[in-house]
Design a protein around this motif. Sequence first.
Motif, PDB file in Angstrom:
ATOM      1  N   LEU A 170     -40.235   6.437 -18.625  1.00 50.62           N
ATOM      2  CA  LEU A 170     -40.337   7.068 -17.368  1.00 50.62           C
ATOM      3  C   LEU A 170     -39.360   7.018 -16.177  1.00 50.62           C
ATOM      4  N   ARG A 171     -38.556   5.649 -16.267  1.00 53.76           N
ATOM      5  CA  ARG A 171     -37.509   5.462 -15.213  1.00 53.76           C
ATOM      6  C   ARG A 171     -36.414   6.454 -15.509  1.00 53.76           C
ATOM      7  N   LEU A 172     -36.195   6.783 -16.634  1.00 49.77           N
ATOM      8  CA  LEU A 172     -35.032   7.978 -16.907  1.00 49.77           C
ATOM      9  C   LEU A 172     -35.270   9.365 -16.460  1.00 49.77           C
ATOM     10  N   LEU A 173     -36.652   9.693 -16.421  1.00 48.92           N
ATOM     11  CA  LEU A 173     -36.875  11.025 -16.287  1.00 48.92           C
ATOM     12  C   LEU A 173     -36.288  11.720 -15.247  1.00 48.92           C
ATOM     13  N   PRO A 174     -36.170  11.264 -13.797  1.00 50.20           N
ATOM     14  CA  PRO A 174     -35.657  11.786 -12.825  1.00 50.20           C
ATOM     15  C   PRO A 174     -34.068  12.093 -12.835  1.00 50.20           C
TER      16      PRO A 174
END
Length: 399
Positions: A170-174
């Motif tokens: 989730l941290r990678l998504l942006p």
Amino acid sequence: MNAPPNIDHVTAHADGDVLHWLTNDTRDERFLDNIFAELCLRLQRAGVPVKRATLHLMIVHPQWLGSRIMWADGMREAELRRVDYDVRERSDYIDSPANELHDGAAEVREDLERAPALSRKHVFYDRMRAKGLTDYVAWPLYHTLGKRHIVTFATDQPGGFDDAHIAGLLRLLPVLALVSEIRMKNRLARTLLETYVGSHASELVLAGATRRGSGTTVRAAIMICDLRDFTRISDNWPRDEVIDLLNGYFDAMSEPIARHGGEILKFIGDGLLAIFPLSNPSACANLLHAVAEARQAMIALNEKNGETGREPLNYGIGIHVGDVMYGNIGSQTRLDFTVIGPAVNMASRLETLTKQLGRTVLLSRAFADFVNSDFDLERVGEYPVRGFSDPIELFAYHG
């Protein structure tokens, strides 16, 4: 004795390395599929047990709704597939994760180790289980102005992804959203230019040839094609059928031109302008091969149209060769990348003469001199051409 390191802390540090790479070290990579494959490999090395991952992108293209980038364990390069416009009408799309996300879901996750009776019944999940996967998660990938794309990850690790893995992904998504949007916008600009001005002109524009009046002289074979009696057809047929007729006609003409190295610069109502630059020694022969294939395609199109009660489409083609000015012409705010010059005017006049002389394809002597010994050309005679002082010797080509 030191305490063992916290696994969540170690995972977050490894994910941070991947995030740093994605943020800072991908700027020189042009292709998103390469970035996505490298991302998955780096996630594996960071301890995130990704076995399969996909990126689903909605694109602006005249033929495709989108594309799918798929990576699986053992692949150095990702697989890129185009997605047709009718995909949402297919049974395998209904109730799929993609459909749920397009309908507004913020996450789709499926425990593939659950007993079949407790699992959602969908062929997609059955395929994932058959591959030995244990956990699947899909999220929307948000681009500017709410544009939603999709990214998915799956693992074969017993028990599936743990909480630290999910948090790291989730941290990678942006950042993945930003990186993918930049590549998509670059690809979109190229696609739109290729679609509306042609492949060669688009390369020049992208290279910076955008100043009004800038251009170059190109020696080329020029082809101008026009439909016959189109005004009457458009007046008597429903609008949608007229558009369908035009698209069929342009497909029949355009695909052989592109296949043989020509470039369509302009669609003008029911006509088109194409050039075959003489930088290719076979340009003139290629043009005539394209005309012959287009003729056969038009015969097939007319047969198909006849089965539905449509009348046959007739056309005329004028062909000449010479120097043309190739570049930016127009107003201060609206430019057209095209060719102009006496050679273009001559091709246009020859196309007009096809009506008067009852020929489908007319060539000038200048063009015929390039191919006369290789093709069966019929000498038609010398005729005055409006705008030119001397009569022009003309030839017909029957393909």
